[in-house]
Design a protein around this motif. Structure first.
Motif, PDB file in Angstrom:
ATOM      1  N   THR A   1       0.840  -1.194   0.000  1.00  0.00           N
ATOM      2  CA  THR A   1       0.000   0.000   0.000  1.00  0.00           C
ATOM      3  C   THR A   1       0.875   1.243   0.000  1.00  0.00           C
ATOM      4  O   THR A   1       2.031   1.208   0.412  1.00  0.00           O
ATOM      5  CB  THR A   1      -0.986   0.006   1.189  1.00  0.00           C
TER       6      THR A   1
ATOM      7  N   GLY B   1     -13.761   3.303   1.624  1.00  0.00           N
ATOM      8  CA  GLY B   1     -12.647   3.702   0.768  1.00  0.00           C
ATOM      9  C   GLY B   1     -12.308   5.171   0.838  1.00  0.00           C
ATOM     10  O   GLY B   1     -11.177   5.568   0.622  1.00  0.00           O
ATOM     11  N   GLU B   2     -13.290   5.998   1.104  1.00  0.00           N
ATOM     12  CA  GLU B   2     -13.070   7.441   1.159  1.00  0.00           C
ATOM     13  C   GLU B   2     -14.301   8.053   1.815  1.00  0.00           C
ATOM     14  O   GLU B   2     -15.334   7.386   1.968  1.00  0.00           O
ATOM     15  CB  GLU B   2     -12.873   8.001  -0.246  1.00  0.00           C
ATOM     16  N   PRO B   3     -14.192   9.305   2.197  1.00  0.00           N
ATOM     17  CA  PRO B   3     -15.374   9.932   2.791  1.00  0.00           C
ATOM     18  C   PRO B   3     -16.513   9.936   1.770  1.00  0.00           C
ATOM     19  O   PRO B   3     -16.284  10.167   0.584  1.00  0.00           O
ATOM     20  CB  PRO B   3     -14.912  11.363   3.080  1.00  0.00           C
TER      21      PRO B   3
ATOM     22  N   ILE C   1      -7.321  -4.422   0.207  1.00  0.00           N
ATOM     23  CA  ILE C   1      -7.600  -5.028   1.522  1.00  0.00           C
ATOM     24  C   ILE C   1      -9.087  -5.345   1.671  1.00  0.00           C
ATOM     25  O   ILE C   1      -9.456  -6.352   2.275  1.00  0.00           O
ATOM     26  CB  ILE C   1      -7.111  -4.128   2.686  1.00  0.00           C
TER      27      ILE C   1
ATOM     28  N   ASP D   1     -21.249   3.321   6.857  1.00  0.00           N
ATOM     29  CA  ASP D   1     -20.083   4.020   6.292  1.00  0.00           C
ATOM     30  C   ASP D   1     -18.890   3.580   7.123  1.00  0.00           C
ATOM     31  O   ASP D   1     -18.718   4.001   8.263  1.00  0.00           O
ATOM     32  CB  ASP D   1     -20.327   5.535   6.393  1.00  0.00           C
ATOM     33  N   THR D   2     -18.088   2.672   6.546  1.00  0.00           N
ATOM     34  CA  THR D   2     -17.055   1.982   7.319  1.00  0.00           C
ATOM     35  C   THR D   2     -15.691   2.612   7.096  1.00  0.00           C
ATOM     36  O   THR D   2     -15.179   2.610   5.986  1.00  0.00           O
ATOM     37  CB  THR D   2     -16.988   0.502   6.901  1.00  0.00           C
TER      38      THR D   2
ATOM     39  N   GLY E   1     -10.970   5.934  -4.406  1.00  0.00           N
ATOM     40  CA  GLY E   1     -10.842   4.979  -3.308  1.00  0.00           C
ATOM     41  C   GLY E   1      -9.522   4.221  -3.315  1.00  0.00           C
ATOM     42  O   GLY E   1      -9.289   3.372  -2.464  1.00  0.00           O
TER      43      GLY E   1
ATOM     44  N   TRP F   1     -11.732   2.407   7.685  1.00  0.00           N
ATOM     45  CA  TRP F   1     -10.618   1.545   8.078  1.00  0.00           C
ATOM     46  C   TRP F   1      -9.520   1.652   7.046  1.00  0.00           C
ATOM     47  O   TRP F   1      -9.609   2.481   6.136  1.00  0.00           O
ATOM     48  CB  TRP F   1     -11.086   0.109   8.306  1.00  0.00           C
ATOM     49  N   GLN F   2      -8.473   0.851   7.176  1.00  0.00           N
ATOM     50  CA  GLN F   2      -7.286   0.965   6.321  1.00  0.00           C
ATOM     51  C   GLN F   2      -6.663  -0.408   6.069  1.00  0.00           C
ATOM     52  O   GLN F   2      -6.899  -1.344   6.838  1.00  0.00           O
ATOM     53  CB  GLN F   2      -6.219   1.802   7.029  1.00  0.00           C
TER      54      GLN F   2
ATOM     55  N   ASN G   1      -6.242   9.913  -2.485  1.00  0.00           N
ATOM     56  CA  ASN G   1      -7.249   8.867  -2.528  1.00  0.00           C
ATOM     57  C   ASN G   1      -8.046   9.065  -3.814  1.00  0.00           C
ATOM     58  O   ASN G   1      -8.956   9.869  -3.886  1.00  0.00           O
ATOM     59  CB  ASN G   1      -8.147   8.974  -1.292  1.00  0.00           C
TER      60      ASN G   1
ATOM     61  N   ILE H   1     -14.534  11.512   9.350  1.00  0.00           N
ATOM     62  CA  ILE H   1     -13.178  11.475   8.792  1.00  0.00           C
ATOM     63  C   ILE H   1     -13.052  12.628   7.801  1.00  0.00           C
ATOM     64  O   ILE H   1     -13.884  12.768   6.900  1.00  0.00           O
ATOM     65  CB  ILE H   1     -12.920  10.136   8.066  1.00  0.00           C
TER      66      ILE H   1
HETATM   67  C1  6R9 Z   1     -10.303   0.078   3.523  1.00  0.00           C
HETATM   68  C2  6R9 Z   1      -9.455   1.000   2.722  1.00  0.00           C
HETATM   69  C3  6R9 Z   1      -7.351   3.782   3.675  1.00  0.00           C
HETATM   70  C4  6R9 Z   1      -7.696   5.249   3.629  1.00  0.00           C
HETATM   71  C5  6R9 Z   1      -7.974   5.821   4.996  1.00  0.00           C
HETATM   72  C6  6R9 Z   1      -8.910   6.972   4.660  1.00  0.00           C
HETATM   73  C7  6R9 Z   1      -9.716   6.450   3.497  1.00  0.00           C
HETATM   74  C8  6R9 Z   1     -11.321   4.533   3.917  1.00  0.00           C
HETATM   75  C9  6R9 Z   1     -13.092   5.591   4.592  1.00  0.00           C
HETATM   76  C10 6R9 Z   1     -12.070   6.528   4.348  1.00  0.00           C
HETATM   77  C11 6R9 Z   1     -13.467   8.243   5.016  1.00  0.00           C
HETATM   78  C12 6R9 Z   1     -14.370   6.086   5.055  1.00  0.00           C
HETATM   79  N1  6R9 Z   1     -10.991   5.839   3.923  1.00  0.00           N
HETATM   80  N2  6R9 Z   1     -12.595   4.370   4.307  1.00  0.00           N
HETATM   81  N3  6R9 Z   1     -12.256   7.860   4.567  1.00  0.00           N
HETATM   82  N4  6R9 Z   1     -14.497   7.421   5.253  1.00  0.00           N
HETATM   83  N5  6R9 Z   1     -15.425   5.278   5.275  1.00  0.00           N
HETATM   84  O1  6R9 Z   1      -9.968   1.806   1.970  1.00  0.00           O
HETATM   85  O2  6R9 Z   1      -8.107   0.886   2.904  1.00  0.00           O
HETATM   86  O3  6R9 Z   1      -6.986   1.449   0.691  1.00  0.00           O
HETATM   87  O4  6R9 Z   1      -5.701   1.347   2.868  1.00  0.00           O
HETATM   88  O5  6R9 Z   1      -7.278   3.234   2.368  1.00  0.00           O
HETATM   89  O6  6R9 Z   1      -8.892   5.453   2.885  1.00  0.00           O
HETATM   90  O7  6R9 Z   1      -8.173   8.084   4.255  1.00  0.00           O
HETATM   91  O8  6R9 Z   1      -6.789   6.219   5.634  1.00  0.00           O
HETATM   92  P1  6R9 Z   1      -6.958   1.695   2.158  1.00  0.00           P
END
Ligand code: 6R9
Length: 646
Positions: A262, A385-387, A308, A409-410, A522, A412-413, A519, A510
């Motif tokens: 990543t 994946g993003e806001p 992921i 709205d999940t 996503g 994670w990373q 990003n 977030i």
């Molecule tokens: C699971 C995934 C992680 C980064 C993370 C953040 C952004 C992911 C989000 C979100 C706002 C959400 N992010 N989900 N921002 N709301 N529900 O996407 O992993 O590819 O490692 O990206 O994506 O900035 O730090 P990954």
């Protein structure tokens, strides 16, 4: 627009977890963290039960993260074999092809055989416990078989998304010293064919790759012509004579399960390492609670296994829970913009988990393609994946879900292994744009730039103050980088790299990355990666890359390029540079805009002032903030006059 959506009445009576249960379980998980995970670790089948639960230090000298360290298990056994007594005939994987006429159901009994056959094939090619295996695959069932087959024999998989270039693939093979690459003759997405095998051929010619790589295993999907080398093997040929039963290897809980590369804010992508016990427990428990999984549910996560989300929520979480997971080979707009919803109807999908970029792209096509489908089977909608911007949230909720299904709205990373902050359908009142509250065992905090914890309503750097079982264990081959990336900025906490605000209800919102990570649709992309690809071109002297707001992708890639003396700016060179980046990294890194920059704004000490470049790219140059440290202010005037986003 409504700003608060209470828990739906159906969920108030029929749910895995209502608000009282959430609050009491959350409290237990924080107050008695070890006992909580000790109890829930039992949701997995252990060959040797653990006695130790948690052994963690975020200190520089002694950085280590271990969960259930004396326990032994096998991940593929947990995802397949243990369900056989009750679910042999239940569908484990529904595969839906790019071509709408193609789909198939794979039962748990069939999955057991296919994974066994695959595992024995890997053994036949000399793969043993601890070996690294790179997967460069389309979204076909064999991708899941290959991952589970690695887990079965204790090999460590590294899935590289099929959209990465041969160059990027080669780097990742070298970084983890892969013995084997698994690929397919072609991939197909939106009726377009992607020469995966041809890309692997190019990657194997990259200097250094063949120091480690012994064989390439190729799945035949159709009668495609491919070049053939001594190290190539057809899967259907090697697997022909092998047994379909393979004894699962006995693995320690902390044995590596996979590496996933990543992007970070500096340097080359890092190999995020996840291990067996803690990862699987966290993926399975979050999957069950966040999506409120009920027996018989058909669950669909649209992510590719190259990310992921595809690991935790297409393959490992749902299968560990004995669920039915749908795997889709194609894209949302082929053959037409109704495809996602047609799939929901065709397979009676109950839970649909996708990304804001897909939602925005479909929203642009209007409501008709959605309304021509039924979608009555849907119960929970998810976003990752993003806001998600409130307009897209509302469209997803009202048009797609007809206001019947909550949206989780999940947040994670890759590093966190599983969902960290999210509503639970039966417990959490929703607020569009907020990932709401932490999952069990997760203690988020907001810090100011000096590291002081902010209380109550606040906004700051999002950190997690304690470990959880799904946390990454190290950067593969570079433990020092693990420390500097995640534990150096603020002591004794995990630094996420995201900013967030907390509102009066304790909900988290977030706000996006605080570092130089973009990003784009996503997908994570380091500005440094795109810059180093650009400067590798002989015509480029210097490059600076920033993100800018993009209607569909969330962020677009805006590059400022300074040419070497004597090189002329031209349209031809412009498209050459775009293609260059595509071939260095892959199509997902394609710059949206390239602006010629005779000079870049720098501080007197020579640091590029990206803050200024971001403002210009976003067309917000009227408010550049403090420019007193600029070495040559006239550079900025030139960039503003020639900006591309007017
Ligand atoms: C699971 C995934 C992680 C980064 C993370 C953040 C952004 C992911 C989000 C979100 C706002 C959400 N992010 N989900 N921002 N709301 N529900 O996407 O992993 O590819 O490692 O990206 O994506 O900035 O730090 P990954």
């Amino acid at each position: 627009m409504k700003t608060r959506y209470p828990v739906h009445p159906e969920f108030a009576t029929h749910t895995l977890c209502d608000n009282d249960k959430y609050l009491s379980m959350y409290q237990q998980s924080i107050e008695n963290n070890e006992a909580f995970w000790g109890l829930h670790g039992k949701r997995l089948d252990w060959i040797k039960p653990y006695i130790q639960i948690k052994d963690v230090s975020f200190d520089q000298q002694d950085l280590h993260i271990k969960w259930f360290a004396d326990g032994q298990l096998n991940v593929s056994y947990n995802c397949i074999d243990r369900h056989l007594p009750t679910k042999a005939d239940q569908t484990a994987i529904i595969w839906e092809g790019d071509n709408p006429a193609e789909s198939k159901n794979i039962s748990y009994a069939e999955l057991h055989q296919e994974v066994g056959r695959f595992a024995n094939t890997l053994k036949k090619l000399g793969v043993i416990k601890g070996d690294r295996v790179t997967l460069y695959m389309p979204m076909i069932p064999e991708a899941a078989y290959a991952m589970l087959a690695c887990a079965r024999i204790g090999a460590i998989h590294s899935v590289v998304f099929g959209g990465f270039s041969p160059e990027a693939l080669g780097d990742r093979i070298i970084n983890c010293k892969s013995k084997l690459v698994i690929t397919a003759d072609r991939g197909v997405r939106g009726a377009k064919s992607i020469g995966l095998k041809a890309n692997v051929d190019k990657a194997t010619k990259k200097a250094g790759v063949k120091d480690y790589l012994e064989s390439v295993l190729v799945i035949k999907t159709a009668d495609h012509e491919v070049d053939w080398y001594d190290h190539d093997h057809w899967y259907h040929e090697v697997s022909q004579s092998v047994d379909t039963f393979c004894e699962p290897a006995i693995m320690n809980a902390e044995d590596p399960l996979f590496i996933l590369y990543t992007s970070g804010s500096t340097g080359q992508p890092k190999g995020v390492l996840h291990t067996s016990g803690g990862y699987l427990l966290y993926a399975s428990m979050t999957h069950e609670y966040v999506f409120d999984i009920q027996p018989g549910d058909v669950y669909w996560c649209t992510a590719d296994v190259g990310w992921i989300t595809g690991h935790s929520y297409v393959v490992y979480g749902p299968l560990a829970n004995g669920g039915t997971t749908l795997m889709f080979e194609g894209v949302p707009n082929y053959p037409d913009h109704s495809r996602f919803w047609q799939i929901c109807d065709k397979h009676q999908v109950n839970i649909c988990y996708t990304a804001p970029t897909a939602i925005r792209a479909l929203m642009k096509e209007g409501d008709e393609p959605v309304k021509s489908t039924s979608r009555k089977s849907l119960r929970v909608l998810g976003s990752v994946g993003e806001p998600i911007n409130p307009e897209a949230w509302k469209w997803y909720y009202e048009v797609v879900g007809e206001a019947r299904s909550p949206i989780v709205d999940t947040w994670w990373q890759t590093e966190t292994g599983g969902i960290m902050i999210s509503p639970l359908p039966g417990a959490t009142a929703l607020k569009p744009g907020s990932a709401t509250r932490p999952f069990f065992g997760i203690k988020p905090a907001l810090l100011d730039n000096e590291g002081n914890e902010l209380n109550g309503v606040a906004s700051g750097n999002l950190v997690i103050t304690d470990s959880w079982p799904g946390q990454m264990r190290t950067v593969y081959g570079d433990h020092a980088r693990f420390y500097t990336t995640y534990f150096a900025a603020f002591k004794n906490v995990y630094t996420t790299g995201d900013g967030a605000k907390r509102d009066e209800d304790g909900y988290y919102w977030i706000t996006g990355r605080t570092d130089d990570v973009l990003n784009v649709s996503g997908h994570r992309m380091g500005t440094a990666e795109v810059e180093s690809a650009l400067v590798a071109h002989p015509a480029v002297a210097e490059a600076a890359v920033v993100g800018y707001p993009h209607d569909i992708k969330g962020q677009g890639i805006y590059a400022y390029v300074t040419l070497v003396n004597g090189m002329a700016e031209s349209e031809t060179l412009l498209s050459e540079l775009v293609n260059w980046v595509r071939s260095e990294i892959g199509p997902i890194a394609t710059p949206d805009k390239i602006q010629w920059a005779p000079g870049l704004p720098k501080t007197r000490s020579g640091k590029i002032m990206r803050r200024i470049l971001r403002k210009i790219a976003a067309n917000e140059h009227k408010n550049l903030g403090d420019t007193s440290t600029l070495a040559e202010p006239e550079v900025v005037v030139n960039l503003i006059n020639n900006r591309l986003n007017k």
